[in-house]
Motif scaffolding. Structure first.
Motif, PDB file in Angstrom:
ATOM      1  N   TYR A  99      19.170  13.992 -18.965  1.00 34.38           N
ATOM      2  CA  TYR A  99      18.389  12.495 -19.065  1.00 34.38           C
ATOM      3  C   TYR A  99      17.495  12.014 -17.859  1.00 34.38           C
ATOM      4  O   TYR A  99      16.852  10.956 -17.895  1.00 34.38           O
ATOM      5  N   VAL A 100      17.497  12.705 -16.838  1.00 35.65           N
ATOM      6  CA  VAL A 100      16.679  12.503 -15.751  1.00 35.65           C
ATOM      7  C   VAL A 100      15.185  12.197 -16.195  1.00 35.65           C
ATOM      8  O   VAL A 100      14.388  11.089 -15.580  1.00 35.65           O
ATOM      9  N   TRP A 101      14.505  12.755 -17.420  1.00 40.46           N
ATOM     10  CA  TRP A 101      13.229  12.614 -17.617  1.00 40.46           C
ATOM     11  C   TRP A 101      12.924  11.456 -17.869  1.00 40.46           C
ATOM     12  O   TRP A 101      11.966  10.653 -17.892  1.00 40.46           O
ATOM     13  N   THR A 103       8.018   3.915 -12.455  1.00 38.93           N
ATOM     14  CA  THR A 103       6.954   3.234 -11.952  1.00 38.93           C
ATOM     15  C   THR A 103       6.979   1.718 -12.283  1.00 38.93           C
ATOM     16  O   THR A 103       6.665   0.586 -11.674  1.00 38.93           O
ATOM     17  N   LEU A 104       7.477   1.572 -13.599  1.00 38.36           N
ATOM     18  CA  LEU A 104       7.794   0.188 -14.281  1.00 38.36           C
ATOM     19  C   LEU A 104       8.841  -0.498 -13.163  1.00 38.36           C
ATOM     20  O   LEU A 104       8.856  -1.748 -12.876  1.00 38.36           O
ATOM     21  N   SER A 105       9.812   0.209 -12.730  1.00 39.79           N
ATOM     22  CA  SER A 105      11.020  -0.324 -11.688  1.00 39.79           C
ATOM     23  C   SER A 105      10.239  -0.810 -10.621  1.00 39.79           C
ATOM     24  O   SER A 105      10.417  -1.763  -9.654  1.00 39.79           O
ATOM     25  N   TRP A 106       9.344   0.411 -10.041  1.00 35.57           N
ATOM     26  CA  TRP A 106       8.471   0.211  -8.808  1.00 35.57           C
ATOM     27  C   TRP A 106       7.731  -1.174  -8.705  1.00 35.57           C
ATOM     28  O   TRP A 106       7.728  -1.918  -7.721  1.00 35.57           O
ATOM     29  N   VAL A 107       6.780  -1.301  -9.810  1.00 36.82           N
ATOM     30  CA  VAL A 107       5.965  -2.513  -9.788  1.00 36.82           C
ATOM     31  C   VAL A 107       6.858  -3.878 -10.203  1.00 36.82           C
ATOM     32  O   VAL A 107       6.000  -4.867 -10.057  1.00 36.82           O
ATOM     33  N   GLY A 113       5.081   7.300 -14.812  1.00 36.04           N
ATOM     34  CA  GLY A 113       6.434   7.310 -14.034  1.00 36.04           C
ATOM     35  C   GLY A 113       6.672   9.093 -14.152  1.00 36.04           C
ATOM     36  O   GLY A 113       7.226   9.743 -13.184  1.00 36.04           O
ATOM     37  N   LEU A 114       6.524   9.516 -15.453  1.00 28.30           N
ATOM     38  CA  LEU A 114       6.922  10.796 -15.521  1.00 28.30           C
ATOM     39  C   LEU A 114       5.897  11.799 -15.125  1.00 28.30           C
ATOM     40  O   LEU A 114       6.446  12.669 -14.076  1.00 28.30           O
ATOM     41  N   LEU A 115       4.892  11.724 -14.905  1.00 30.94           N
ATOM     42  CA  LEU A 115       3.925  12.344 -14.256  1.00 30.94           C
ATOM     43  C   LEU A 115       4.147  12.503 -12.598  1.00 30.94           C
ATOM     44  O   LEU A 115       4.079  13.595 -12.219  1.00 30.94           O
ATOM     45  N   ILE A 116       3.971  11.291 -12.245  1.00 32.29           N
ATOM     46  CA  ILE A 116       4.068  11.013 -10.591  1.00 32.29           C
ATOM     47  C   ILE A 116       5.669  11.690 -10.323  1.00 32.29           C
ATOM     48  O   ILE A 116       5.761  12.522  -9.234  1.00 32.29           O
ATOM     49  N   SER A 117       6.692  11.321 -10.957  1.00 30.37           N
ATOM     50  CA  SER A 117       7.970  11.671 -10.465  1.00 30.37           C
ATOM     51  C   SER A 117       8.258  13.250 -10.770  1.00 30.37           C
ATOM     52  O   SER A 117       8.807  13.875  -9.529  1.00 30.37           O
ATOM     53  N   ILE A 118       7.700  13.914 -11.711  1.00 26.87           N
ATOM     54  CA  ILE A 118       7.961  15.371 -11.855  1.00 26.87           C
ATOM     55  C   ILE A 118       6.943  15.946 -10.440  1.00 26.87           C
ATOM     56  O   ILE A 118       7.603  16.861  -9.839  1.00 26.87           O
ATOM     57  N   ILE A 119       5.932  15.567 -10.525  1.00 29.99           N
ATOM     58  CA  ILE A 119       5.034  16.160  -9.221  1.00 29.99           C
ATOM     59  C   ILE A 119       5.490  16.053  -8.108  1.00 29.99           C
ATOM     60  O   ILE A 119       5.899  17.232  -7.350  1.00 29.99           O
ATOM     61  N   PHE A 120       5.972  14.707  -7.682  1.00 32.37           N
ATOM     62  CA  PHE A 120       6.897  14.847  -6.303  1.00 32.37           C
ATOM     63  C   PHE A 120       8.245  15.575  -6.195  1.00 32.37           C
ATOM     64  O   PHE A 120       8.350  15.960  -5.272  1.00 32.37           O
ATOM     65  N   GLN A 121       8.722  15.340  -7.263  1.00 31.11           N
ATOM     66  CA  GLN A 121      10.209  15.810  -7.091  1.00 31.11           C
ATOM     67  C   GLN A 121      10.361  17.499  -7.224  1.00 31.11           C
ATOM     68  O   GLN A 121      11.246  17.993  -6.494  1.00 31.11           O
ATOM     69  N   VAL A 122       9.459  18.070  -7.939  1.00 28.91           N
ATOM     70  CA  VAL A 122       9.534  19.419  -7.998  1.00 28.91           C
ATOM     71  C   VAL A 122       9.039  20.234  -6.727  1.00 28.91           C
ATOM     72  O   VAL A 122       9.422  21.257  -6.550  1.00 28.91           O
TER      73      VAL A 122
END
Length: 325
Positions: A119-121, A128-132, A200-209
């Motif tokens: 469910y992390v995805w 980013t919705l939470s972020w802004v 959000g999906l793109l940014i989170s995956i790039i930074f977290q992996v």
């Protein structure tokens, strides 16, 4: 990236969109551009590495505000906390997760975590919705308590700026489309949410992996609150590169596939990382220091899934266990 972000929103805002499929397509394209601004423009600019000109960096750093977030909050969260305390529990905000996610072997565990790799995805997509919407306010308050923003009226002024920029962002990204587009409001809101889900999906995956991987370490401070060792070996131990041979992919994500080079030399523009990486890898090998890299992005994602699954099952490591995972 600015064009990819702004051009679709311009078309939406002038009211020429009447088909649902076109509305969603434009918002999703804009979401790709938003991610591109985050990874390829504001990231270098706020590090001071986009240009030799400080003023250019300052104004391009405001592209972070343009997409609804806040450059000052990012500078503290990313430049200071994440880069200084990479993968350190309680200090690196990138691994300080809500209760339903667990990104560190030292974090508390609950029953939900055993399913987090599934469910992390969804929550990456909401990031980013939470972020802004609320996260910048929460972080500003917490950072003030940590000793940041302590100059006279600095915290108050930053709150005003955050509110102003967010009002601007929501005005052109959602409010004006609701007024101008001749489609049902719920459909416009849903398309807006789809834009953020992509971003959000793109940014989170790039930074977290780049950091939450099976071969990276999660150091802890000693009894005096000091993270032992030197900063360079710390970055090599906690960071992973991926897909180093793809020029297009590297352009698309602002060189963040060379995370090791970025963490070692954050004041250098990402366009130089590919050439620098060979020197860094050879030097690491010469001194027997790990240099973690994955040949493809898909391989990095698979390893990220493995570590999320492992973290979801294993019990927390005791604080006195040391730095290795």
């Amino acid at each position: 990236m600015l064009t990819i972000f702004l051009a679709p929103l311009l078309l939406i805002n002038i009211g020429v969109v009447s088909a649902p499929w076109l509305l969603f397509t434009l918002y999703i394209i804009s979401g790709v551009g938003m991610a591109g601004i985050g990874m390829g423009i504001m990231h270098d600019a706020i590090h001071g590495s986009y240009s030799k000109n400080k003023r250019v960096n300052k104004y391009l750093g405001y592209t972070m505000n343009l997409i609804g977030a806040n450059a000052t909050v990012w500078k503290i969260q990313h430049n200071i906390l994440h880069h200084t305390y990479t993968n350190v529990e309680g200090m690196d905000d990138d691994i300080n997760a809500p209760f339903f996610l667990r990104f560190s072997p030292h974090a508390k565990k609950n029953k939900l975590h055993q399913f987090q790799h599934l469910y992390v995805w969804f929550f990456y997509g909401l990031s980013t919705l939470s972020w802004v919407t609320v996260k910048d306010f929460i972080r500003l308050s917490r950072y003030k308590k940590m000793g940041f923003l302590n100059k006279k009226n600095e915290f108050r002024n930053e709150i005003i700026k955050v509110i102003g920029w967010k009002l601007l962002y929501y005005s052109y990204a959602l409010i004006i489309p609701l007024l101008m587009v001749s489609l049902a409001p719920w459909m416009i809101v849903l398309a807006f949410l789809s834009m953020h889900f992509v971003t959000g999906l793109l940014i989170s995956i790039i930074f977290q992996v780049a950091h939450i991987m099976p071969n990276t370490q999660f150091p802890l401070p000693n009894k005096d609150g000091v993270v032992e060792g030197d900063g360079f070996t710390h970055q090599l131990a906690t960071t992973t590169n991926f897909s180093p041979k793809s020029r297009f992919f590297s352009w698309l994500i602002g060189g963040l596939n060379y995370q090791i080079e970025h963490h070692l030399l954050p004041n250098i523009c990402h366009v130089h990382y590919k050439k620098i990486s060979g020197i860094v890898a050879d030097t690491a090998k010469e001194y027997g220091i790990p240099y973690h890299t994955k040949k493809t992005f898909a391989a990095a994602i698979m390893d990220h899934i493995r570590i999320l699954r492992k973290l979801g099952k294993m019990q927390p490591l005791p604080i006195q266990s040391g730095s290795n995972f």
